[in-house]
Motif scaffolding. Structure first.
Motif, PDB file in Angstrom:
ATOM      1  N   THR A  54       0.614  -1.258   0.053  1.00  0.00           N
ATOM      2  CA  THR A  54      -0.116  -0.057   0.008  1.00  0.00           C
ATOM      3  C   THR A  54       0.956   1.386   0.095  1.00  0.00           C
ATOM      4  N   GLY A  58      -1.362   1.767  -5.285  1.00  0.00           N
ATOM      5  CA  GLY A  58      -2.963   2.081  -4.594  1.00  0.00           C
ATOM      6  C   GLY A  58      -3.841   1.080  -5.564  1.00  0.00           C
ATOM      7  N   PRO A  59      -5.040   0.595  -5.194  1.00  0.00           N
ATOM      8  CA  PRO A  59      -5.771  -0.213  -6.172  1.00  0.00           C
ATOM      9  C   PRO A  59      -6.304   0.518  -7.313  1.00  0.00           C
ATOM     10  N   ASP A  60      -6.248   1.852  -7.246  1.00  0.00           N
ATOM     11  CA  ASP A  60      -6.806   2.689  -8.629  1.00  0.00           C
ATOM     12  C   ASP A  60      -5.736   3.475  -9.124  1.00  0.00           C
ATOM     13  N   GLU A  61      -4.470   3.353  -8.752  1.00  0.00           N
ATOM     14  CA  GLU A  61      -3.375   3.944  -9.299  1.00  0.00           C
ATOM     15  C   GLU A  61      -2.720   3.365 -10.458  1.00  0.00           C
ATOM     16  N   PRO A  62      -2.039   4.000 -11.334  1.00  0.00           N
ATOM     17  CA  PRO A  62      -1.577   3.415 -12.380  1.00  0.00           C
ATOM     18  C   PRO A  62      -0.029   2.923 -11.842  1.00  0.00           C
ATOM     19  N   ASP A 110     -11.643  -6.093   0.375  1.00  0.00           N
ATOM     20  CA  ASP A 110     -11.088  -5.204  -0.151  1.00  0.00           C
ATOM     21  C   ASP A 110     -10.394  -5.434  -1.549  1.00  0.00           C
ATOM     22  N   ALA A 111      -9.782  -4.529  -1.959  1.00  0.00           N
ATOM     23  CA  ALA A 111      -9.319  -4.707  -3.627  1.00  0.00           C
ATOM     24  C   ALA A 111      -8.067  -5.968  -3.297  1.00  0.00           C
ATOM     25  N   ASP A 175     -12.233  -5.467  -6.946  1.00  0.00           N
ATOM     26  CA  ASP A 175     -11.194  -4.824  -7.767  1.00  0.00           C
ATOM     27  C   ASP A 175      -9.841  -5.513  -7.820  1.00  0.00           C
ATOM     28  N   TYR A 177      -5.623  -4.914  -8.088  1.00  0.00           N
ATOM     29  CA  TYR A 177      -4.813  -3.800  -8.385  1.00  0.00           C
ATOM     30  C   TYR A 177      -4.167  -3.877  -9.808  1.00  0.00           C
ATOM     31  N   GLY A 178      -3.315  -2.773 -10.385  1.00  0.00           N
ATOM     32  CA  GLY A 178      -2.855  -2.734 -11.755  1.00  0.00           C
ATOM     33  C   GLY A 178      -1.297  -3.441 -11.838  1.00  0.00           C
TER      34      GLY A 178
END
Length: 264
Positions: A54, A58-62, A110-111, A175, A177-178
């Motif tokens: 973390t 982050g889960p919504d970060e590139p 959680d993601a 969701d 992670y990327g």
């Protein structure tokens, strides 16, 4: 004769300026991407001390390009229903597959991040041990999702040609992670990890990652040159147009032998 600063040419000047500036800016963007790719190739952080996932992603970060290979620590809950095999991973000269199971980062809702638990020969899901359940704490190397466009011959099974996050997210209800993590069993053991999912599996290694095309960075370099050449071409067209408009205009000579008022 029209002067180059004439209001009649202001629109031409503006269009040329906008086109050239946009092309230069896009060229600089591609140049920066090329430089970032070169820096990533020289930057080896696989032996650095682990950091919490973390703190890195982050889960919504590139995916941060300077964090490829970063050892990260994760605690969460396994999602066994998302287990898949990823083929094309060679180990000791034998064709094999990675066994991947998502692990939530934090609570069970959680993601999650896909975790490469280990390697098996072949590509038969029945040869893989049962996926783990419950909670886990592990350490592994962080990698970006793959996306070379390799075809998936059967999209209904749990065998994939590469680690595509878009394919994996369809198999879980949270969701993703990327990126993904390759478990480092030795580091996980040193950290006192539990239930790391590597039981009855050969270790997956960074050497089993598909080779990165050296053309990836050079394409950015070529695109930068193309944009800058376009900027020069736009300026050349502007210069030609302004020169033609503001330069001496050719005089039309009258035909003295033609009677006045006669049809042409």
């Amino acid at each position: 004769m029209i002067a180059w600063w004439s209001p009649r040419l202001w629109g031409v000047h503006l269009v040329a300026l906008v086109c050239a500036a946009a092309a230069v800016a896009l060229g600089l963007w591609q140049w920066d991407a090329w430089q970032a790719h070169r820096e990533a190739e020289r930057h080896d952080i696989t032996h650095a001390d682990p950091r919490p996932l973390t703190d890195v992603l982050g889960p919504d970060e590139p995916f941060p390009s300077d964090e490829i290979g970063r050892p990260v620590s994760i605690e969460g809950t396994w999602l066994p229903e998302g287990t898949v095999l990823v083929t094309g991973r060679e180990g000791d000269g034998t064709d094999g597959s990675w066994v991947i199971t998502p692990l939530t980062v934090g609570g069970p809702d959680d993601a999650a991040i896909p975790v490469v638990r280990g390697w098996i020969p072949g590509d038969d899901p029945s040869d893989a041990p049962p996926p783990p359940t419950g909670t886990a704490a592990l350490v592994g190397w962080l990698q970006p999702g793959e996306g070379t466009g390799a075809p998936d011959d059967d999209q209904t099974d749990d065998v994939l040609p590469e680690v595509r996050i878009a394919d994996l997210v369809q198999k879980v209800d949270v969701d993703l992670y990327g990126g993904f993590v390759i478990v480092d069993p030795e580091a996980t053991g040193d950290e006192g990890g539990r239930n790391d999912g590597t039981a009855d599996l050969d270790p997956a290694t960074l050497d089993q990652l598909p080779p990165v095309s050296t053309l990836t960075g050079w394409r950015n370099f070529a695109y930068a040159l193309e944009w800058w050449l376009f900027a020069l071409f736009a300026l050349f067209l502007w210069w030609r147009h302004v020169r033609d408009v503001t330069g001496p205009q050719p005089e039309i000579e009258a035909d003295e032998d033609r009677p006045v008022g006669s049809a042409s």
